[in-house]
Design an enzyme around this catalytic site. Structure first.
Site, mmCIF file in Angstrom:
data_model
loop_
_atom_site.group_PDB
_atom_site.id
_atom_site.type_symbol
_atom_site.label_atom_id
_atom_site.label_comp_id
_atom_site.label_asym_id
_atom_site.label_seq_id
_atom_site.Cartn_x
_atom_site.Cartn_y
_atom_site.Cartn_z
ATOM 1 N N TYR A 29 3.815 3.945 1.869
ATOM 2 C CA TYR A 29 4.266 3.730 3.246
ATOM 3 C C TYR A 29 3.972 2.316 3.747
ATOM 4 C CZ TYR A 29 4.602 8.816 3.235
ATOM 5 O OH TYR A 29 4.933 10.119 2.924
ATOM 6 N N ASP A 30 3.551 1.418 2.868
ATOM 7 C CA ASP A 30 3.181 0.056 3.274
ATOM 8 C C ASP A 30 4.260 -0.660 4.094
ATOM 9 O OD1 ASP A 30 0.783 0.464 2.047
ATOM 10 O OD2 ASP A 30 1.066 -1.005 0.447
ATOM 11 N N ASN A 43 -0.563 5.022 -11.009
ATOM 12 C CA ASN A 43 0.062 4.159 -10.009
ATOM 13 C C ASN A 43 -0.429 2.736 -10.218
ATOM 14 O OD1 ASN A 43 0.385 2.648 -7.509
ATOM 15 N ND2 ASN A 43 0.929 4.589 -6.541
ATOM 16 N N LYS A 44 0.448 1.863 -10.681
ATOM 17 C CA LYS A 44 0.034 0.513 -11.031
ATOM 18 C C LYS A 44 -0.418 -0.291 -9.822
ATOM 19 C CE LYS A 44 2.851 0.268 -15.225
ATOM 20 N NZ LYS A 44 3.941 -0.439 -15.956
ATOM 21 N N HIS A 90 -7.604 0.757 4.258
ATOM 22 C CA HIS A 90 -8.462 1.908 4.031
ATOM 23 C C HIS A 90 -9.088 1.876 2.642
ATOM 24 C CE1 HIS A 90 -4.433 2.526 2.658
ATOM 25 N NE2 HIS A 90 -4.681 3.692 2.099
ATOM 26 N N ASP A 121 -8.054 9.487 -3.321
ATOM 27 C CA ASP A 121 -7.037 10.290 -2.652
ATOM 28 C C ASP A 121 -6.868 9.696 -1.269
ATOM 29 O OD1 ASP A 121 -5.238 12.581 -3.127
ATOM 30 O OD2 ASP A 121 -6.089 13.267 -1.237
ATOM 31 N N SER A 122 -5.667 9.290 -0.979
ATOM 32 C CA SER A 122 -5.417 8.611 0.284
ATOM 33 C C SER A 122 -4.069 9.039 0.825
ATOM 34 C CB SER A 122 -5.467 7.091 0.089
ATOM 35 O OG SER A 122 -4.588 6.683 -0.940
ATOM 36 N N PHE A 146 3.081 -0.535 -1.825
ATOM 37 C CA PHE A 146 3.719 0.692 -2.303
ATOM 38 C C PHE A 146 3.560 1.762 -1.236
ATOM 39 C CE2 PHE A 146 -0.643 0.409 -3.714
ATOM 40 C CZ PHE A 146 -1.183 1.654 -3.436
ATOM 41 N N LYS A 185 -1.896 0.934 -7.029
ATOM 42 C CA LYS A 185 -3.229 1.409 -6.670
ATOM 43 C C LYS A 185 -4.265 0.917 -7.678
ATOM 44 C CE LYS A 185 -3.544 5.603 -5.095
ATOM 45 N NZ LYS A 185 -3.650 7.088 -4.968
#
Length: 215
Positions: free
Chosen positions: A150-151, A7-8, A176, A67-68, A148, A10
């Site tokens: 749910y932002d 995921n770029k 977070h 992991d989020s 990205f 993240k």
């Protein structure tokens, strides 16, 4: 150090936080195809560790995994650990967001929180763990074109913006993931010593390995 993600978005957030530290940071896009871990844990911590330890063993390098996910109060914590695949395996961000809005249709309680667990593991399986949360609310329609996941739906009242309306710097200051990374940042000198000790143990037990450290 490897970030266990393709995921770029993240990866960019994590690299931005660690850019001033004396360690070369790569992500899975910098390597050829490798097997994927099975993320079947019931908690963010379990899945973060699974990703970190699995990738560390495969590549023989220290690995940081995140992991989020989003926990929505009115849905009993759903989507939780299934956030990335809420609308099904391979679901897009748009599909996940649409399903969430449908699930909350007519619901007055829009409280939610983002959760993040970081696991930094070495090939032997030893790991360090960092955890953080960010409280907010889910709005009725997407706002913003940054970020990205749910932002676009996650509104953070203190700044009056969704995560997708924030710059990366703003988001990292309150999110977070940003808060968890800040905890890692505070301890990074000790973390680097820990990695070096674990690396020395790996060399003794299994022969030469390789943590890439910038001089």
């Amino acid at each position: 150090m490897v970030i266990a993600t393709k995921n770029k978005g993240k990866s960019a957030e994590i690299k931005a936080t660690l850019r001033d530290f004396p360690v070369l940071v790569k992500d899975l896009n910098d390597f050829g195809p490798i097997p994927e871990p099975v993320e079947d844990g019931e908690t963010f911590e379990e899945n973060a560790y699974k990703k970190a330890s699995f990738t560390a063993r495969i590549l023989g390098l220290p690995t940081l995994a995140d992991d989020s996910g989003l926990e929505v109060e009115a849905l009993g914590g759903v989507p939780g650990v299934h956030s990335a695949r809420y609308a099904g395996p391979g679901a897009t961000d748009l599909q996940n967001n649409a399903k969430l809005l449908d699930a909350l249709s007519g619901q007055a309680n829009r409280k939610a929180r983002f959760c993040c667990v970081l696991s930094l593991a070495v090939p032997s399986g030893a790991a360090l763990t960092y955890e953080a949360f960010c409280e907010g609310v889910i709005i009725d329609s997407p706002r913003g074109d940054k970020g990205f996941g749910y932002d676009p739906l996650f509104f953070y009242p203190p700044l009056g913006k969704t995560f997708a309306e924030m710059s990366m710097e703003e988001k990292l200051s309150v999110s977070h993931r940003g808060l968890a990374l800040r905890e890692l940042e505070k301890e990074f000198k000790q973390v680097l010593l820990w990695l070096q000790l674990r690396h020395a143990e790996e060399e003794t037990r299994r022969g030469a390995g390789g943590m890439c450290v910038k001089e």
